[in-house]
Scaffold this motif. Structure first.
Motif, short mmCIF file in Angstrom:
data_model
loop_
_atom_site.label_atom_id
_atom_site.label_comp_id
_atom_site.label_asym_id
_atom_site.label_seq_id
_atom_site.Cartn_x
_atom_site.Cartn_y
_atom_site.Cartn_z
N MET A 44 0.84 -1.20 0.00
CA MET A 44 0.00 0.00 0.00
C MET A 44 0.88 1.25 0.00
SD MET A 44 -3.16 1.17 0.09
CE MET A 44 -4.27 -0.07 0.79
N ILE A 45 0.53 2.20 -0.82
CA ILE A 45 1.24 3.48 -0.84
C ILE A 45 0.27 4.60 -0.47
CG2 ILE A 45 2.99 2.78 -2.52
CD1 ILE A 45 1.34 4.16 -4.69
N TYR A 46 0.82 5.75 -0.17
CA TYR A 46 0.03 6.89 0.27
C TYR A 46 0.32 8.05 -0.67
CZ TYR A 46 0.32 3.83 4.31
OH TYR A 46 0.29 2.73 5.12
N ILE A 47 -0.73 8.53 -1.31
CA ILE A 47 -0.61 9.65 -2.24
C ILE A 47 -1.13 10.90 -1.54
CG2 ILE A 47 -1.22 10.58 -4.50
CD1 ILE A 47 0.51 8.01 -4.55
N ILE A 48 -0.21 11.78 -1.16
CA ILE A 48 -0.57 13.03 -0.50
C ILE A 48 -0.57 14.11 -1.57
CG2 ILE A 48 -0.11 14.51 1.46
CD1 ILE A 48 -0.28 11.51 2.17
N TYR A 49 -1.71 14.76 -1.77
CA TYR A 49 -1.80 15.69 -2.90
C TYR A 49 -2.40 17.03 -2.48
CZ TYR A 49 -6.88 15.24 -3.34
OH TYR A 49 -8.23 15.30 -3.10
N ILE B 160 -1.83 20.56 -10.07
CA ILE B 160 -1.90 19.35 -9.25
C ILE B 160 -0.49 19.05 -8.77
CG2 ILE B 160 -2.40 16.88 -9.18
CD1 ILE B 160 -4.36 17.35 -11.52
N GLY B 161 -0.35 18.85 -7.48
CA GLY B 161 0.93 18.44 -6.92
C GLY B 161 0.70 17.24 -6.01
N ALA B 162 1.61 16.29 -6.01
CA ALA B 162 1.44 15.09 -5.19
C ALA B 162 2.79 14.50 -4.84
CB ALA B 162 0.58 14.06 -5.91
N ILE C 235 9.20 9.78 1.70
CA ILE C 235 8.70 10.33 0.45
C ILE C 235 9.50 9.72 -0.68
CG2 ILE C 235 8.46 12.44 -0.92
CD1 ILE C 235 7.96 13.94 1.70
N ALA C 236 8.83 8.95 -1.52
CA ALA C 236 9.52 8.17 -2.54
C ALA C 236 9.54 8.83 -3.91
CB ALA C 236 8.87 6.78 -2.65
N ASP C 237 8.56 9.70 -4.18
CA ASP C 237 8.49 10.31 -5.51
C ASP C 237 7.59 11.54 -5.45
OD1 ASP C 237 9.06 10.63 -8.16
OD2 ASP C 237 7.86 8.94 -8.88
N LYS C 238 7.70 12.39 -6.48
CA LYS C 238 6.92 13.62 -6.55
C LYS C 238 6.29 13.76 -7.93
CE LYS C 238 10.19 16.03 -3.48
NZ LYS C 238 11.08 17.20 -3.36
N PHE C 239 5.15 14.45 -7.97
CA PHE C 239 4.45 14.69 -9.23
C PHE C 239 3.90 16.10 -9.23
CE2 PHE C 239 0.44 15.03 -11.52
CZ PHE C 239 0.77 14.53 -12.77
N GLN D 292 -1.31 7.61 -14.07
CA GLN D 292 -0.19 6.81 -14.57
C GLN D 292 0.97 6.86 -13.60
OE1 GLN D 292 0.72 8.25 -18.52
NE2 GLN D 292 -1.24 7.57 -19.38
N TRP D 293 1.23 8.04 -13.05
CA TRP D 293 2.30 8.19 -12.07
C TRP D 293 1.99 7.41 -10.79
CZ3 TRP D 293 1.81 10.70 -7.26
CH2 TRP D 293 3.02 10.88 -6.56
N ILE D 294 0.74 7.41 -10.36
CA ILE D 294 0.37 6.65 -9.16
C ILE D 294 0.68 5.17 -9.36
CG2 ILE D 294 -1.59 5.87 -7.75
CD1 ILE D 294 -2.83 8.65 -8.14
N GLY D 295 0.35 4.65 -10.52
CA GLY D 295 0.66 3.26 -10.82
C GLY D 295 -0.45 2.30 -10.43
#
Length: 221
Positions: free
Chosen positions: A1-6, A25-27, A39-43, A85-88
């Motif tokens: 499970m991952i957590y998308i904070i946006y 949009i930022g996440a 924090i593993a990645d940014k969008f 797509q970035w979320i996966g």
């Protein structure tokens, strides 16, 4: 499970007959790395508004987003495609500081006839944090105040989507054990089948939507 904070940024409107449009949009993606949450990645993407494509002076002054940032920016549908797509494909929680962003996502999906099924497992971190850290009497705590309470220095610029998402993630990671994340679907929320109202939190008291939001949603104060 991952957590998308946006976080989302909107056009600033001064007339009640107009609705705010998403323009950024930022996440950040929070995941377990070597046994700890990081924090593993940014969008980040700008979003070209369709109703009022020319940004007002008020919008630029409030967000720092300029008209030239809209050049080549995707529309909302394209931006969501890039984001998902970035979320996966991994299972995720979708988290925001406050309730407004979710309402706006659902409204925008309706407008472009985009299935909102991806707006799932959505959690309002502000509400949960305020209940845990706000004392006996519930009082909504803004992100700026939460960072101060946690001894975390704000990084970046206020009212920019990626920076606000990143700083929200810092609070989320530090206080992770205090959050009780829920699984849900868009249709579980009353806004899915009702009119969406953009309300603002304590740091957005000047928003033209605030008074209307308080009338329709007493807990918006």
């Amino acid at each position: 499970m991952i957590y998308i904070i946006y976080d989302l940024e909107f056009t600033v409107v001064r007339k009640q007959q107009h609705l705010a449009e998403i323009i950024e949009i930022g996440a950040v993606k929070v995941a377990e790395v070597n046994g700890s949450l990081q924090i593993a990645d940014k969008f980040q993407t700008f979003v070209r508004p369709s109703g009022n494509p020319v940004l007002t002076r008020h919008t630029t002054e409030f967000t720092g987003i300029r008209q030239e940032d809209m050049a080549g920016a995707p529309d909302f549908r394209e931006a969501v495609e890039l984001w998902t797509q970035w979320i996966g494909n991994e299972d995720y929680y979708l988290c925001a500081w406050g309730s407004d962003d979710k309402y706006q996502l659902i409204r925008h999906c309706r407008e472009v006839k985009l299935d909102p099924d991806w707006i799932k497992n959505h959690n309002n971190l502000q509400r949960q944090y305020s209940k845990k850290a706000g004392g006996e009497v519930y009082q909504q705590i803004g992100l700026k105040r939460a960072l101060e309470m946690e001894g975390i220095a704000f990084e970046g610029s206020h009212h920019r989507a990626l920076d606000d998402a990143y700083n929200t993630a810092l609070v989320f990671v530090k206080r992770f054990e205090d959050f009780e994340l829920q699984t849900n679907a868009p249709e579980d929320d009353y806004t899915y089948s009702s009119e969406v109202v953009y309300s603002s939190g304590e740091e957005e008291a000047s928003s033209p939507f605030q008074a209307l939001a308080k009338l329709l949603r007493p807990d918006a104060s």
